[in-house]
Design an enzyme around this catalytic site. Structure first.
Site, mmCIF file in Angstrom:
data_model
loop_
_atom_site.group_PDB
_atom_site.id
_atom_site.type_symbol
_atom_site.label_atom_id
_atom_site.label_comp_id
_atom_site.label_asym_id
_atom_site.label_seq_id
_atom_site.Cartn_x
_atom_site.Cartn_y
_atom_site.Cartn_z
ATOM 1 N N GLU A 177 0.849 -1.369 -0.094
ATOM 2 C CA GLU A 177 -0.106 -0.129 0.049
ATOM 3 C C GLU A 177 1.097 1.260 -0.163
ATOM 4 O O GLU A 177 1.275 1.615 1.077
ATOM 5 C CB GLU A 177 -1.033 0.076 1.340
ATOM 6 C CG GLU A 177 -1.782 1.299 1.226
ATOM 7 C CD GLU A 177 -2.676 1.200 2.551
ATOM 8 O OE1 GLU A 177 -2.684 0.507 3.403
ATOM 9 O OE2 GLU A 177 -3.591 2.210 2.319
ATOM 10 N N LYS A 219 -2.315 -1.851 -3.139
ATOM 11 C CA LYS A 219 -3.549 -1.309 -2.576
ATOM 12 C C LYS A 219 -3.167 0.503 -2.773
ATOM 13 O O LYS A 219 -2.439 1.011 -1.948
ATOM 14 C CB LYS A 219 -3.830 -1.703 -1.301
ATOM 15 C CG LYS A 219 -4.671 -0.673 -0.323
ATOM 16 C CD LYS A 219 -5.002 -0.984 0.898
ATOM 17 C CE LYS A 219 -6.160 -0.183 1.491
ATOM 18 N NZ LYS A 219 -6.736 -0.792 3.068
HETATM 19 P P1 13P Z 1 -9.310 3.993 4.168
HETATM 20 O O1 13P Z 1 -10.307 3.237 3.098
HETATM 21 O O2 13P Z 1 -10.096 4.732 5.258
HETATM 22 O O3 13P Z 1 -8.137 4.976 3.635
HETATM 23 O O4 13P Z 1 -8.285 2.957 4.991
HETATM 24 C C1 13P Z 1 -8.011 2.086 4.124
HETATM 25 C C2 13P Z 1 -6.542 1.796 4.875
HETATM 26 O O5 13P Z 1 -6.370 0.361 5.243
HETATM 27 C C3 13P Z 1 -5.643 2.701 4.911
HETATM 28 O O6 13P Z 1 -4.350 2.168 5.452
#
Ligand code: 13P
Length: 340
Positions: A177, A219
């Site tokens: 991510e 992600k």
């Molecule tokens: P949000 O969808 O609230 O951005 O959170 C996703 C997430 O896991 C952030 O690390």
């Protein structure tokens, strides 16, 4: 390590019509969410809230996996079933956030580096024993005057790749991510430029670290105007720019891309995902891994009250279902009112 195991877990996480619930708020973050509904954050109130989410009727029809925080992975339902076991029985894959947060990057004002690599191999071994089959690590890139720098992008991409390789060594699917924040006043074009640079570096590092791309999930943020941008780009432009950017950098070997919501409203996040999925055949599954966009209305519907559980579950169930529709390009604005 078994590539086949990694690939089958990754495929389950991005199965048709489903996406991931990010319920991995750290104790600090969940306190901020509870403050908004005037609820004290205690180990029991956090457990009760997570139980509300996980026991929502039919959630497994649109939720393929749940990301836990360390404390939650060790908690149980009120009937004494450990949460990971409860979800695995429903066919929902348990996952775990393993980074220890974004900390100031020394000598680079306004920038952060995500920590948590020391001792990670041993923690992953324990998490696997506790039932986790995938993990998450979030690198944070902010946009502002003079940043992000090349060095901060490089350092965060390298940490993501080291984490991903360690996960796969331990038979755990890494969610990679790299989040470009939407907090500023920047334009969509600036977000696209930065997201291009970030994804290019992330995939170069993943390759260098010998990460098995077929056994990971990306992600990313969507390519979107900053929240404070004077003229925010339309949903159609967001969808087009996001897919354009992903096509340039994400190899088709990656089975799926699961977006974060990043501060978008639930309706915005669903519409963007739906428009992208309506764009025709893409090399990867495009799905959701939302935190706030799935939980915001559930949290206010619940309000921290025992009598609010059904209302909270209705809200979470509704947004899970609507995002399931968005997976097929079938979410339309206003649907949430009819679904209520
Ligand atoms: P949000 O969808 O609230 O951005 O959170 C996703 C997430 O896991 C952030 O690390």
């Amino acid at each position: 390590m078994s590539f086949a195991d990694l690939e089958s877990v990754a495929a389950a996480m991005v199965a048709t019509g489903k996406g991931i619930l990010a319920a991995d708020e750290s104790s600090g973050t969940i306190k901020k969410r509870f403050d908004k509904i005037g609820l004290e954050s205690t180990e029991e109130s956090r457990r009760a809230y997570r139980e509300l989410l996980f026991t929502t009727p039919d959630m497994a029809q649109s939720i393929s996996g749940v990301i836990f925080y360390d404390e939650t992975l060790r908690q149980k339902t009120s009937k004494g079933v450990p949460f990971p076991e409860y979800l695995a029985k429903l066919g929902v894959v348990p996952g775990i956030k393993v980074d220890t947060g974004a900390k100031p990057l020394a000598a680079f004002p306004n920038e952060t580096i995500t920590e948590g690599l020391d001792g990670l191999r041993e923690r992953l071994m324990e998490y696997y024993q506790l039932g986790a089959r995938f993990a998450k690590w979030r690198g944070v890139i902010d946009i502002g005057q003079g940043f992000p720098t090349r060095y901060a992008i490089h350092a965060n991409a390298q940490a993501l790749a080291r984490y991903a390789a360690l996960c796969q060594e331990q038979n755990i699917v890494p969610i990679v991510e790299p989040e470009v924040l939407m907090d500023g006043s920047h334009t969509l074009e600036r977000c696209e430029e930065v997201t291009n640079a970030v994804l290019a570096e992330v995939f170069q590092q993943l390759d260098g670290h010998r990460v098995h791309l077929e056994g990971m999930i990306l992600k990313p943020n969507m390519v979107i105007s900053g929240k404070k941008c004077a003229q925010r780009a339309s949903p159609e432009l967001v969808a087009a720019a996001t897919v354009r950017c992903l096509k340039r950098h994400v190899p088709g070997a990656v089975p799926g891309i699961a977006f974060l919501s990043g501060g978008q409203s639930p309706a915005e996040a669903s519409l963007h995902l739906s428009l992208m999925n309506a764009m025709g055949t893409l090399p990867w599954q495009l799905t959701f891994s939302y935190g706030r966009a799935l939980q915001d209305t559930a949290l206010t519907g619940w309000g921290g009250k025992p009598g609010g559980v059904a209302a909270g579950q209705r809200e979470f169930g509704k947004w899970a279902r609507l995002n399931g529709l968005a997976r097929a390009g079938r979410f339309k604005p206003g649907m949430e009112a009819q679904a209520a």
